[in-house]
Design a protein around this motif. Sequence first.
Motif, PDB file in Angstrom:
ATOM      1  N   GLU A   1       0.600  -3.266  -9.939  1.00  0.00           N
ATOM      2  CA  GLU A   1       1.924  -2.709 -10.179  1.00  0.00           C
ATOM      3  C   GLU A   1       2.719  -2.609  -8.877  1.00  0.00           C
ATOM      4  O   GLU A   1       3.918  -2.897  -8.844  1.00  0.00           O
ATOM      5  CB  GLU A   1       1.797  -1.331 -10.832  1.00  0.00           C
ATOM      6  CG  GLU A   1       1.276  -1.374 -12.264  1.00  0.00           C
ATOM      7  CD  GLU A   1       0.865  -0.018 -12.798  1.00  0.00           C
ATOM      8  OE1 GLU A   1       0.510   0.073 -13.985  1.00  0.00           O
ATOM      9  OE2 GLU A   1       0.886   0.968 -12.009  1.00  0.00           O
ATOM     10  N   ALA A   2       2.033  -2.214  -7.806  1.00  0.00           N
ATOM     11  CA  ALA A   2       2.707  -2.105  -6.505  1.00  0.00           C
ATOM     12  C   ALA A   2       3.151  -3.480  -6.015  1.00  0.00           C
ATOM     13  O   ALA A   2       4.245  -3.634  -5.448  1.00  0.00           O
ATOM     14  CB  ALA A   2       1.773  -1.452  -5.496  1.00  0.00           C
ATOM     15  N   GLU A   3       2.317  -4.498  -6.227  1.00  0.00           N
ATOM     16  CA  GLU A   3       2.695  -5.853  -5.821  1.00  0.00           C
ATOM     17  C   GLU A   3       3.898  -6.355  -6.622  1.00  0.00           C
ATOM     18  O   GLU A   3       4.821  -6.975  -6.072  1.00  0.00           O
ATOM     19  CB  GLU A   3       1.500  -6.795  -6.013  1.00  0.00           C
ATOM     20  CG  GLU A   3       0.375  -6.559  -5.021  1.00  0.00           C
ATOM     21  CD  GLU A   3      -0.830  -7.424  -5.300  1.00  0.00           C
ATOM     22  OE1 GLU A   3      -1.626  -7.654  -4.378  1.00  0.00           O
ATOM     23  OE2 GLU A   3      -0.997  -7.882  -6.445  1.00  0.00           O
TER      24      GLU A   3
ATOM     25  N   GLN B   1       0.839  -1.209   0.000  1.00  0.00           N
ATOM     26  CA  GLN B   1       0.000   0.000   0.000  1.00  0.00           C
ATOM     27  C   GLN B   1       0.869   1.252   0.000  1.00  0.00           C
ATOM     28  O   GLN B   1       0.549   2.242  -0.680  1.00  0.00           O
ATOM     29  CB  GLN B   1      -0.916  -0.013   1.225  1.00  0.00           C
ATOM     30  CG  GLN B   1      -1.981   1.079   1.237  1.00  0.00           C
ATOM     31  CD  GLN B   1      -3.010   0.890   0.137  1.00  0.00           C
ATOM     32  OE1 GLN B   1      -3.318  -0.242  -0.258  1.00  0.00           O
ATOM     33  NE2 GLN B   1      -3.544   1.984  -0.383  1.00  0.00           N
TER      34      GLN B   1
ATOM     35  N   LEU C   1       2.183   1.759  -3.462  1.00  0.00           N
ATOM     36  CA  LEU C   1       1.085   2.219  -4.315  1.00  0.00           C
ATOM     37  C   LEU C   1       0.902   3.729  -4.201  1.00  0.00           C
ATOM     38  O   LEU C   1       0.785   4.448  -5.208  1.00  0.00           O
ATOM     39  CB  LEU C   1      -0.193   1.462  -3.930  1.00  0.00           C
ATOM     40  CG  LEU C   1      -1.481   1.739  -4.702  1.00  0.00           C
ATOM     41  CD1 LEU C   1      -2.378   0.497  -4.669  1.00  0.00           C
ATOM     42  CD2 LEU C   1      -2.267   2.914  -4.096  1.00  0.00           C
ATOM     43  N   GLN C   2       0.896   4.224  -2.979  1.00  0.00           N
ATOM     44  CA  GLN C   2       0.672   5.650  -2.754  1.00  0.00           C
ATOM     45  C   GLN C   2       1.888   6.497  -3.120  1.00  0.00           C
ATOM     46  O   GLN C   2       1.761   7.592  -3.673  1.00  0.00           O
ATOM     47  CB  GLN C   2       0.282   5.879  -1.291  1.00  0.00           C
ATOM     48  CG  GLN C   2      -1.047   5.251  -0.914  1.00  0.00           C
ATOM     49  CD  GLN C   2      -1.370   5.421   0.555  1.00  0.00           C
ATOM     50  OE1 GLN C   2      -0.563   5.940   1.328  1.00  0.00           O
ATOM     51  NE2 GLN C   2      -2.554   4.970   0.957  1.00  0.00           N
TER      52      GLN C   2
ATOM     53  N   ARG D   1       2.157   6.276  -7.099  1.00  0.00           N
ATOM     54  CA  ARG D   1       0.905   6.353  -7.856  1.00  0.00           C
ATOM     55  C   ARG D   1       0.743   5.143  -8.789  1.00  0.00           C
ATOM     56  O   ARG D   1       0.471   5.267  -9.983  1.00  0.00           O
ATOM     57  CB  ARG D   1       0.836   7.661  -8.664  1.00  0.00           C
ATOM     58  CG  ARG D   1       0.876   8.914  -7.804  1.00  0.00           C
ATOM     59  CD  ARG D   1       0.732  10.175  -8.628  1.00  0.00           C
ATOM     60  NE  ARG D   1       0.818  11.360  -7.793  1.00  0.00           N
ATOM     61  CZ  ARG D   1      -0.187  11.889  -7.095  1.00  0.00           C
ATOM     62  NH1 ARG D   1      -1.389  11.305  -7.143  1.00  0.00           N
ATOM     63  NH2 ARG D   1      -0.029  12.972  -6.363  1.00  0.00           N
ATOM     64  N   LEU D   2       0.922   3.975  -8.214  1.00  0.00           N
ATOM     65  CA  LEU D   2       0.809   2.729  -8.954  1.00  0.00           C
ATOM     66  C   LEU D   2      -0.574   2.115  -8.764  1.00  0.00           C
ATOM     67  O   LEU D   2      -1.305   2.448  -7.823  1.00  0.00           O
ATOM     68  CB  LEU D   2       1.869   1.732  -8.476  1.00  0.00           C
ATOM     69  CG  LEU D   2       3.329   2.193  -8.501  1.00  0.00           C
ATOM     70  CD1 LEU D   2       4.213   1.119  -7.870  1.00  0.00           C
ATOM     71  CD2 LEU D   2       3.780   2.496  -9.922  1.00  0.00           C
ATOM     72  N   THR D   3      -0.903   1.181  -9.642  1.00  0.00           N
ATOM     73  CA  THR D   3      -2.080   0.355  -9.388  1.00  0.00           C
ATOM     74  C   THR D   3      -1.697  -0.708  -8.356  1.00  0.00           C
ATOM     75  O   THR D   3      -0.508  -0.907  -8.059  1.00  0.00           O
ATOM     76  CB  THR D   3      -2.563  -0.338 -10.669  1.00  0.00           C
ATOM     77  OG1 THR D   3      -1.560  -1.270 -11.099  1.00  0.00           O
ATOM     78  CG2 THR D   3      -2.814   0.680 -11.778  1.00  0.00           C
ATOM     79  N   MET D   4      -2.680  -1.414  -7.836  1.00  0.00           N
ATOM     80  CA  MET D   4      -2.395  -2.450  -6.845  1.00  0.00           C
ATOM     81  C   MET D   4      -1.476  -3.526  -7.423  1.00  0.00           C
ATOM     82  O   MET D   4      -0.497  -3.934  -6.789  1.00  0.00           O
ATOM     83  CB  MET D   4      -3.695  -3.088  -6.349  1.00  0.00           C
ATOM     84  CG  MET D   4      -3.478  -4.214  -5.344  1.00  0.00           C
ATOM     85  SD  MET D   4      -2.583  -3.682  -3.854  1.00  0.00           S
ATOM     86  CE  MET D   4      -3.884  -2.722  -3.051  1.00  0.00           C
TER      87      MET D   4
END
Length: 310
Positions: A252-254, A240, A243-244, A247-250
């Motif tokens: 992409e962050a994973e 999370q 992500l913040q 500014r990634l999607t979930m």
Amino acid sequence: MTDTLPDRSASDLVLVVDDVPDNLSVLHDALDEAGYTVLVATNGEGAIQRAVQAVPDIVLLDAMMPGMDGFEVARQLKARPETAHIPIIFMTGLTETEHVVAAYRAGGVDYVTKPIRPQEVLARMTVHMQSARQARQARNALDAFGHATMAIHADDALTAGKAVWQTPLARELMQRYFDAPVGQVPEDVLAWLRSQADGDPKPLTVTREAKQLVLSLQQRTTDDDWLVVMREVSDAAVVQALLQAFRLTMKEAEVLYWVAKGKTNRDIGDILGSSPATVKKHLEHVFEKLGVETRNAAASLAIGKVRLLA
């Protein structure tokens, strides 16, 4: 034999197993007078049924009975996770060394010889029940702090393994991460234990989706068992944060999280349930948003931004 469970709110529960009615009568009267709640069984099958149903605080077990003898009863109770913690005191007229050894090997903590002397039995019971209660409280305390614990006999780390004991949380984690039968130690863990015999112990990390189970080897117990502590680490908060921060999607962050952990596209695909090609596409978007061109650069930026990854 009634299926009604006894009221144990005011006293400890004792299961007495003997095929001789006179022995049952003597012990029942002495235990009842001492304030215990008493259950009785006259054969091995009934003893196991009663123990599983009521989970007594201690078992007084006749060694020699027709059919299933006390040694087999003890082995079966120790093999069940719900009854394995119950201390068993054997009652026997057999005092030869081989029978005493058999009693301990079957899981007994003590033995008394017949004819039974009730005051001696009561004194021995008090000691073993207190020890069992303290051990149970210690294991529950470990679970309360999120440190699931399991003990494995040293010999079992070299062959097929079974846990000597597990806290409830440890049983849950072993089933969730390894799909292991209750009490069984999976080969992955046994192989890891064998590799820890020499040198500095190193933790074993097992990944399932966005969570990891970290197994650490502690010092040997007084019984020369391996003591393994398990801790589940959730990566959701770190994902999370990535992500913040970028500014990634979930997804992409994973992907970025696992890249920072050194995983390949194939590894990440296995973890996230995606194909390597899909992971590669997500990673291309990550590179673009981070303004980098390589995996190492993306990983370095992620680690520097979110210190929890370090």
